[in-house]
Write an enzyme that holds these catalytic residues in place. Structure first.
Site, PDB file in Angstrom:
ATOM      1  N   TRP A  63       0.821  -1.210   0.000  1.00 21.22           N
ATOM      2  CA  TRP A  63       0.000   0.000   0.000  1.00 21.22           C
ATOM      3  C   TRP A  63       0.855   1.259   0.000  1.00 21.22           C
ATOM      4  CZ3 TRP A  63      -5.005   2.027   0.426  1.00 21.22           C
ATOM      5  CH2 TRP A  63      -5.095   3.322   0.953  1.00 21.22           C
ATOM      6  N   MET A  64       0.400   2.279  -0.762  1.00 21.99           N
ATOM      7  CA  MET A  64       1.045   3.582  -0.767  1.00 21.99           C
ATOM      8  C   MET A  64      -0.014   4.671  -0.730  1.00 21.99           C
ATOM      9  SD  MET A  64       3.513   5.277  -3.690  1.00 21.99           S
ATOM     10  CE  MET A  64       2.150   5.555  -4.836  1.00 21.99           C
ATOM     11  N   ASN A  65       0.225   5.721   0.105  1.00 17.77           N
ATOM     12  CA  ASN A  65      -0.613   6.912   0.002  1.00 17.77           C
ATOM     13  C   ASN A  65       0.248   8.174  -0.081  1.00 17.77           C
ATOM     14  OD1 ASN A  65      -0.791   5.859   2.991  1.00 17.77           O
ATOM     15  ND2 ASN A  65      -1.363   7.995   3.231  1.00 17.77           N
ATOM     16  N   ASP A  66       0.148   9.111   0.819  1.00 19.92           N
ATOM     17  CA  ASP A  66       0.704  10.457   0.636  1.00 19.92           C
ATOM     18  C   ASP A  66       2.159  10.491   0.168  1.00 19.92           C
ATOM     19  OD1 ASP A  66      -1.681  10.921   1.913  1.00 19.92           O
ATOM     20  OD2 ASP A  66      -0.798  11.833   3.700  1.00 19.92           O
ATOM     21  N   GLN A  99       4.112   7.435   2.136  1.00 17.74           N
ATOM     22  CA  GLN A  99       3.478   6.605   3.156  1.00 17.74           C
ATOM     23  C   GLN A  99       3.328   5.192   2.607  1.00 17.74           C
ATOM     24  OE1 GLN A  99       1.874   7.847   6.613  1.00 17.74           O
ATOM     25  NE2 GLN A  99       3.954   8.347   6.012  1.00 17.74           N
TER      26      GLN A  99
END
Length: 453
Positions: A34-37, A53
């Site tokens: 998973w990757m976000n910001d 993130q």
């Protein structure tokens, strides 16, 4: 439980098991998980460094690490070892978002340590780490450098995150996201003489009741001496075509009184009017240009590649250079990235990252995808709206909003559109970047852009 070594070993052992069906070619994605910001987006020793993130162990959000990659041209990325893992008491439940600053060839990171206390309450504190080689990072012994205890009583101590570092007139500052006890978004300003000793300076800007309950991922910067502040509001009140996503990304122009540490906005607008653009962060490159990148998703929407067990989720937007023309922010792709897209015509199969140029003389309605599975986009000349409509997708991307956000648009007298299309996204630049709309989709098989008429 968590360590950089464990994360790197897991990535190397498992990254070949992901399913690549929807992986883009020219948008940054994680190797696995998973990757976000975007975090710590910075130009360092002749290369762009991007931190993010990251949960390497699952394609859902969980205990956050900082992933790391670098690029010379913003089109081709080299994965680097994990930069930060939640391995200390002051970040044990996650190394949350933050930023980077180069000082005398040393790369400094400032990030939020997320702590779940024994009684279930949340503490968020700010920490520092540094590197002299751009790969291995050392957390300083002074961590945490500032905690919620140093904030005034009117500020939430459990929502104190996402510091953005910058230097101004020989002093170091960071803008940090908070929530005011009036239940509105707020940005505070902290300051330091040496990057080690930090103190609260001021409430930089407090939001109004209709402007969201928390302002995540603030970013302060200047272009040609003019001050700008980016924030990512959660639950900003919708206004016709603006702020329809439950979580938005806005940019404010204004001025700063540095004596008291206050930002006075003169106007604000949504940065991107598509479905998927959040947590934008900027940096300056070697040519002194301001470059911006964002998470190409938003909270509260289905995670299709996770649901399909593809082993990964999350992608970044295409990086954009920000300039100012006639007091308006203009977004454009760096030439090194624009050149990677192959120009195509209507009805031509999209076999690789493609762009289509459209001169606007009247209403135009286009489809992207297949006959049964597609998004619509174009220009409504009567309403003067450029739009993207996702209602005809097989994989519906309806989120937590009270009213499903299928249609997104922006009012503008459009004369030209450039649509950049990758494996699972479209980014439409209107009038050479006066407005942009970014949306993702999950369409299997060969795709075309064709007229609806």
């Amino acid at each position: 439980m968590y360590s950089i070594e464990r994360a790197n070993e897991y990535i190397q052992a498992n990254k070949h098991h992901v399913t690549a069906t929807y992986q883009p070619k020219l948008h940054f994605i994680p190797e696995i998980g998973w990757m976000n910001d975007p975090n710590g987006f910075v130009y360092y020793k002749g290369e762009y460094h991007l931190f993010y993130q990251y949960n390497p162990y699952d394609s859902k959000w969980d205990t956050m690490h900082w992933g790391h990659a670098k690029s010379k041209d913003l089109a081709h990325w080299e994965y680097l070892p994990i930069a930060l893992a939640p391995d200390q008491d002051y970040d044990k439940n996650g190394c949350f978002s933050g930023s980077a600053l180069v000082v005398d060839d040393t790369l400094w990171l400032m990030y939020t340590g997320h702590i779940v206390n024994e009684d279930g309450s949340i503490s968020q504190v700010q920490n520092m780490a540094y590197s002299t080689d751009g790969i291995t990072f050392h957390k300083i012994k002074e961590n945490p450098v500032i905690t919620g205890q140093q904030l005034p009583n009117e500020i939430s101590r459990s929502d104190f995150r996402d510091p953005k570092l910058f230097e101004k007139d020989g002093k170091y500052y960071a803008v940090v996201a908070t929530q005011h006890l009036d239940q509105v978004g707020c940005v505070v300003l902290i300051e330091s003489e040496n990057l080690l000793d930090w103190s609260f300076k001021s409430i930089f800007l407090k939001g109004e009741q209709n402007q969201g309950i928390v302002w995540e991922c603030p970013d302060y910067f200047e272009i040609d001496g003019q001050s700008y502040l980016i924030v990512s509001p959660m639950q900003y009140h919708s206004e016709y075509l603006d702020f329809n996503n439950q979580n938005s990304n806005i940019i404010m122009q204004g001025r700063v009184d540095w004596q008291v540490g206050k930002f006075y906005p003169s106007n604000l607008k949504e940065i991107d009017h598509g479905h998927d653009f959040y947590a934008a962060q900027t940096t300056k490159n070697a040519d002194n240009e301001r470059v911006m990148i964002a998470w190409m998703h938003t909270w509260g929407r289905p995670l299709i590649t996770d649901q399909l067990q593809h082993g990964w989720f999350g992608s970044m937007s295409l990086p954009r250079i920000l300039t100012v023309q006639e007091n308006q922010i203009i977004q454009k792709l760096p030439e090194s990235l624009d050149n990677q897209f192959v120009k195509v015509e209507l009805n031509e199969e999209l076999k690789q990252p493609s762009k289509i140029e459209i001169d606007i003389k009247e209403t135009i309605e286009l489809k992207l995808g297949t006959k049964e599975d597609y998004i619509s986009f174009g220009y409504d000349a009567f309403r003067k709206e450029v739009y993207i409509d996702r209602k005809n997708l097989k994989y519906q991307l309806i989120g937590e909003e009270r009213n499903p956000v299928l249609y997104r648009g922006v009012q503008i007298q459009a004369t030209h559109l450039t649509a950049y299309i990758d494996q699972q996204s479209i980014e439409i630049f209107v009038n050479d970047g006066q407005e942009v709309l970014t949306s993702v989709f999950y369409i299997e098989g060969p795709k075309k852009v064709y007229s609806q008429r």
